[in-house]
Design a protein around this motif. Sequence first.
Motif, short mmCIF file in Angstrom:
data_model
loop_
_atom_site.label_atom_id
_atom_site.label_comp_id
_atom_site.label_asym_id
_atom_site.label_seq_id
_atom_site.Cartn_x
_atom_site.Cartn_y
_atom_site.Cartn_z
N ALA A 72 1.07 -1.03 0.19
CA ALA A 72 -0.22 -0.15 0.13
C ALA A 72 0.94 1.38 -0.09
N LEU A 73 1.90 2.03 0.99
CA LEU A 73 2.71 2.60 1.24
C LEU A 73 3.63 2.61 -0.14
N LYS A 74 3.50 1.54 -0.99
CA LYS A 74 4.14 1.66 -2.17
C LYS A 74 3.44 1.82 -3.55
N VAL A 75 2.11 1.86 -3.66
CA VAL A 75 1.32 1.93 -4.74
C VAL A 75 0.99 3.28 -3.84
N ILE A 76 0.43 4.10 -3.11
CA ILE A 76 0.91 5.50 -2.57
C ILE A 76 1.85 6.20 -3.53
#
Length: 412
Positions: A72-76
């Motif tokens: 999720a942090l990477k997609v953000i």
Amino acid sequence: MMSVFSVVVTGQSLITRDVRQARDDRFDEVLRFLQQGDVAFTNFESTVLGRHGGWPTKGKYFGYSRPDVLDALKVIGFNALALSNNHAFDLGPSGVLSTLDEVKAQGFLYAGIGADMTEAAEVGHRRLGDRDVALLALDAGPGPANMYAGNRTAFRPARPGVNALKTVRKIGVPIGQMQALRALARELQMSDLERANYAQPEDPPEIDDKSEIDLYGTIFKQAETCGRLVEVDLQSASEHLAAIRESAALGDFVIAYLHHHHWEPNWQQVPSWVQGFARMCVDAGAGLFVSHGAPVLQAIEIYRRAPIFYGLGNFLFHTEPDESEWSPPEVWQSVVAACRYEGDDLVAIDLLPIVINGQVRVDGHETASGLVPLAATGDTARHILEQLAERSRPFGVEVAIADGFGRIVPRD
């Protein structure tokens, strides 16, 4: 033509839930602002329960995350993570090893934990945008000694853990109270062995017998007035500063990161020892200093044309329902800061105010509060920026506010 480079920094990301299904126009605005950076940086304020397992090492403030939060942090949009914080050891050494596995697999620039002290102290390196970027991440406690990484010796194995900036907390007291404490210690007939018992799992602290006393693990020091004193271990600091100098000498853009919980009673106040250490990092060659810990916005300073963010508060803050400490509205307000450079020269810092406890849509129909940050609007946006401007002004920084955004332009 001079190269343009940008670093976007946020408050800490205490993320325990996958946020990829959150939908809101104001969240999208935050993402656009974040993703403009060549570097998008946060502190991953958690530990991963992965293939190495783990077990709780804390009571009420224990927490962990599943590997999908890193997705999720990477997609953000994040590509750089500090891992040195008080939650990094919540699953013990196993959580440290699992977190390392996952951040490596995702390709993040990272620093702050390791399988031993040597690895934990390593500076992370990665090419981001048109720059070689280096990251040093430290935690200054307070925390138990066994959460910090240790190297193998002839008598003990290596310990996975956190990269420490060693500090000592002491309580300053005037001479009259000091004499009373010494009399109390004599009355209690404390022995060196008893002092050691109360220091475990730490080793007994070294004290100056003329001006200090160790009373059941708390060091009291003779001073002019009563108050807490935090002292940075000079040997520990010099080793980390040498790592910054080495990376800067290679031409890297160096980010120095510090996490700590030595908060002042007024959470917004910058501890003097943090300002001193931040400036030492810049003097050593850091182009940017970022700190987290106190869950509120603290001042911004520009020192030798390098931004110093003394406390960026929160970005993702997934707390448990029984944690009632986080009721002040300042805990749920912050900014995202975009630092813009031309070559090595800082030209501006743009500020997007955010709120963290707003409601968003999930899976098209449910609402969730506090899941993701949202761009602040109207009076709330102005209030956040005005408060930040007020705290930063004593540090020589002026924040211009217009149309719901803030901007800082370095003085010549």
